[in-house]
Scaffold this motif. Sequence first.
Motif, PDB file in Angstrom:
ATOM      1  N   UNK A 112       0.835  -1.196   0.000  1.00  0.00           N
ATOM      2  CA  UNK A 112       0.000   0.000   0.000  1.00  0.00           C
ATOM      3  C   UNK A 112       0.875   1.254   0.000  1.00  0.00           C
ATOM      4  N   UNK A 113       2.081   1.134  -0.565  1.00  0.00           N
ATOM      5  CA  UNK A 113       3.037   2.257  -0.596  1.00  0.00           C
ATOM      6  C   UNK A 113       2.496   3.460  -1.338  1.00  0.00           C
ATOM      7  N   UNK A 114       1.709   3.243  -2.374  1.00  0.00           N
ATOM      8  CA  UNK A 114       1.172   4.370  -3.137  1.00  0.00           C
ATOM      9  C   UNK A 114       0.275   5.255  -2.276  1.00  0.00           C
ATOM     10  N   UNK A 115      -0.262   4.677  -1.196  1.00  0.00           N
ATOM     11  CA  UNK A 115      -1.104   5.446  -0.273  1.00  0.00           C
ATOM     12  C   UNK A 115      -0.296   5.947   0.920  1.00  0.00           C
ATOM     13  N   UNK A 116       1.010   5.605   0.956  1.00  0.00           N
ATOM     14  CA  UNK A 116       1.859   6.014   2.060  1.00  0.00           C
ATOM     15  C   UNK A 116       1.840   5.067   3.242  1.00  0.00           C
ATOM     16  N   UNK A 117       1.268   3.877   3.076  1.00  0.00           N
ATOM     17  CA  UNK A 117       1.119   2.941   4.194  1.00  0.00           C
ATOM     18  C   UNK A 117       2.151   1.822   4.201  1.00  0.00           C
ATOM     19  N   UNK A 118       2.940   1.665   3.147  1.00  0.00           N
ATOM     20  CA  UNK A 118       3.918   0.582   3.093  1.00  0.00           C
ATOM     21  C   UNK A 118       3.248  -0.767   2.912  1.00  0.00           C
ATOM     22  N   UNK A 119       3.955  -1.804   3.299  1.00  0.00           N
ATOM     23  CA  UNK A 119       3.424  -3.160   3.177  1.00  0.00           C
ATOM     24  C   UNK A 119       2.621  -3.493   4.425  1.00  0.00           C
ATOM     25  N   UNK A 120       1.460  -4.047   4.223  1.00  0.00           N
ATOM     26  CA  UNK A 120       0.556  -4.432   5.311  1.00  0.00           C
ATOM     27  C   UNK A 120       0.123  -5.877   5.122  1.00  0.00           C
ATOM     28  N   UNK A 121      -0.516  -6.431   6.143  1.00  0.00           N
ATOM     29  CA  UNK A 121      -1.161  -7.717   5.983  1.00  0.00           C
ATOM     30  C   UNK A 121      -2.370  -7.526   5.089  1.00  0.00           C
ATOM     31  N   UNK A 122      -2.600  -8.474   4.193  1.00  0.00           N
ATOM     32  CA  UNK A 122      -3.782  -8.413   3.337  1.00  0.00           C
ATOM     33  C   UNK A 122      -5.025  -8.665   4.189  1.00  0.00           C
ATOM     34  N   UNK A 123      -6.184  -8.489   3.578  1.00  0.00           N
ATOM     35  CA  UNK A 123      -7.430  -8.813   4.258  1.00  0.00           C
ATOM     36  C   UNK A 123      -7.698 -10.309   4.035  1.00  0.00           C
ATOM     37  N   UNK A 124      -7.748 -11.042   5.135  1.00  0.00           N
ATOM     38  CA  UNK A 124      -8.011 -12.477   5.031  1.00  0.00           C
ATOM     39  C   UNK A 124      -8.592 -13.016   6.329  1.00  0.00           C
ATOM     40  N   UNK A 125      -9.113 -14.228   6.230  1.00  0.00           N
ATOM     41  CA  UNK A 125      -9.591 -14.959   7.402  1.00  0.00           C
ATOM     42  C   UNK A 125      -8.946 -16.334   7.368  1.00  0.00           C
ATOM     43  N   UNK A 126      -8.490 -16.752   8.513  1.00  0.00           N
ATOM     44  CA  UNK A 126      -7.783 -18.019   8.669  1.00  0.00           C
ATOM     45  C   UNK A 126      -8.418 -18.761   9.837  1.00  0.00           C
ATOM     46  N   UNK A 127      -8.732 -20.025   9.634  1.00  0.00           N
ATOM     47  CA  UNK A 127      -9.229 -20.858  10.725  1.00  0.00           C
ATOM     48  C   UNK A 127      -8.159 -21.910  11.003  1.00  0.00           C
ATOM     49  N   UNK A 128      -7.715 -21.957  12.254  1.00  0.00           N
ATOM     50  CA  UNK A 128      -6.669 -22.878  12.685  1.00  0.00           C
ATOM     51  C   UNK A 128      -7.275 -23.836  13.696  1.00  0.00           C
ATOM     52  N   UNK A 129      -7.025 -25.135  13.510  1.00  0.00           N
ATOM     53  CA  UNK A 129      -7.591 -26.120  14.436  1.00  0.00           C
ATOM     54  C   UNK A 129      -6.740 -26.195  15.708  1.00  0.00           C
ATOM     55  N   UNK A 130      -7.196 -26.939  16.719  1.00  0.00           N
ATOM     56  CA  UNK A 130      -6.458 -27.000  17.991  1.00  0.00           C
ATOM     57  C   UNK A 130      -5.031 -27.540  17.878  1.00  0.00           C
ATOM     58  N   UNK A 131      -4.724 -28.257  16.788  1.00  0.00           N
ATOM     59  CA  UNK A 131      -3.374 -28.770  16.571  1.00  0.00           C
ATOM     60  C   UNK A 131      -2.524 -27.809  15.735  1.00  0.00           C
TER      61      UNK A 131
END
Length: 158
Positions: A112-131
Amino acid sequence: MECEWSPALEDPKACPMPPKQFTAESAWKGKTTVIVSVPGAYTPTCHGNHAPGFVSKAKEFTEKGAQVYIVSYNDPFVMSGWRSALGAKDEVHFATEFDLGLSKFLDATVDMSKMGFGTRGARYALVVDPDLKIKSFDKEASPGEVDSSHVDAVLGKL
């Protein structure tokens, strides 16, 4: 890294306790965990269309046996203030991903450097199991979209 919730934080002028480091293993092992990455706290899409759904439906995640972490590149004090502004307490974690370690591992960063924010985490959802195994991973095509990472889409994965 996260500033833990305390009732004192209901006062918007209160300063949270010092942030605490955590590891995925210490925070997520033995639990089903939903990690929702947003490019920035208080930004229009994140603040208006994405994070509020996870706060309003936190009880549904708990009933399904899952804990929710909203992560962003913002510092832990900003994340704590954002949690309070959204009316969340300890039912949703708001954590910092300064080094973008998880997002880089998932190949889920956005420049997002063009907006002056640099590199960020993308928008995502992650589901992680108990293991600590990835059960589902849904990355949006652009940072302004909230489709596959929408709260209802994520609830459907549990």
